[in-house]
Scaffold this motif. Sequence first.
Motif, short mmCIF file in Angstrom:
data_model
loop_
_atom_site.label_atom_id
_atom_site.label_comp_id
_atom_site.label_asym_id
_atom_site.label_seq_id
_atom_site.Cartn_x
_atom_site.Cartn_y
_atom_site.Cartn_z
N GLN A 6 0.83 -1.20 0.00
CA GLN A 6 0.00 0.00 0.00
C GLN A 6 0.87 1.26 0.00
N LEU A 29 -4.73 2.64 -9.05
CA LEU A 29 -5.97 2.61 -8.27
C LEU A 29 -6.54 1.19 -8.21
N ALA A 33 -7.08 -0.85 -4.82
CA ALA A 33 -8.38 -1.44 -4.49
C ALA A 33 -8.21 -2.90 -4.07
N ALA A 36 -6.84 -2.81 -0.58
CA ALA A 36 -7.89 -2.40 0.36
C ALA A 36 -8.85 -3.55 0.64
N ARG A 37 -9.23 -4.25 -0.41
CA ARG A 37 -10.15 -5.38 -0.23
C ARG A 37 -9.49 -6.49 0.61
N ASP A 41 -11.16 -3.52 3.79
CA ASP A 41 -11.75 -2.19 3.59
C ASP A 41 -12.49 -2.15 2.26
N ALA A 43 -15.25 -0.65 1.41
CA ALA A 43 -15.74 0.66 0.98
C ALA A 43 -14.65 1.44 0.25
N ARG A 44 -13.44 1.40 0.78
CA ARG A 44 -12.33 2.10 0.12
C ARG A 44 -12.01 1.43 -1.22
N ALA A 45 -12.07 0.12 -1.25
CA ALA A 45 -11.82 -0.60 -2.49
C ALA A 45 -12.84 -0.21 -3.55
N THR A 47 -14.52 2.57 -3.79
CA THR A 47 -14.27 3.95 -4.22
C THR A 47 -13.13 4.00 -5.23
N MET A 48 -12.06 3.27 -4.95
CA MET A 48 -10.91 3.25 -5.86
C MET A 48 -11.26 2.58 -7.18
N GLU A 51 -13.26 5.03 -9.28
CA GLU A 51 -12.41 6.05 -9.90
C GLU A 51 -11.61 5.47 -11.05
#
Length: 85
Positions: A6, A29, A33, A36-37, A41, A43-45, A47-48, A51
């Motif tokens: 990360q 990104l 993601a 993050a997954r 996380d 939710a963050r994944a 979002t990325m 994008e």
Amino acid sequence: DLVAAQAALLEALAITDRLGSKRMRWRILASLATVARATGDGARAATMEAEARSIVDSIAASLGPDDLAERFRATAPALGVAARG
């Protein structure tokens, strides 16, 4: 090591932003993601991924009506980003 991955990806993202390279930004990104997954996380994944998908769609739209845009979109799922058609 997810923490190290990360950190490296965030550094790469910052460099990409300074350079203004959308072509590399969406790939980074997508990788962020995935990290993050893997750390739970979702939710963050999401979002990325959203994008990254937006960037893929933008780049594909700029490639014109021929099959080049479709070939570009076809690379995105392999990297974890489902492009919108």
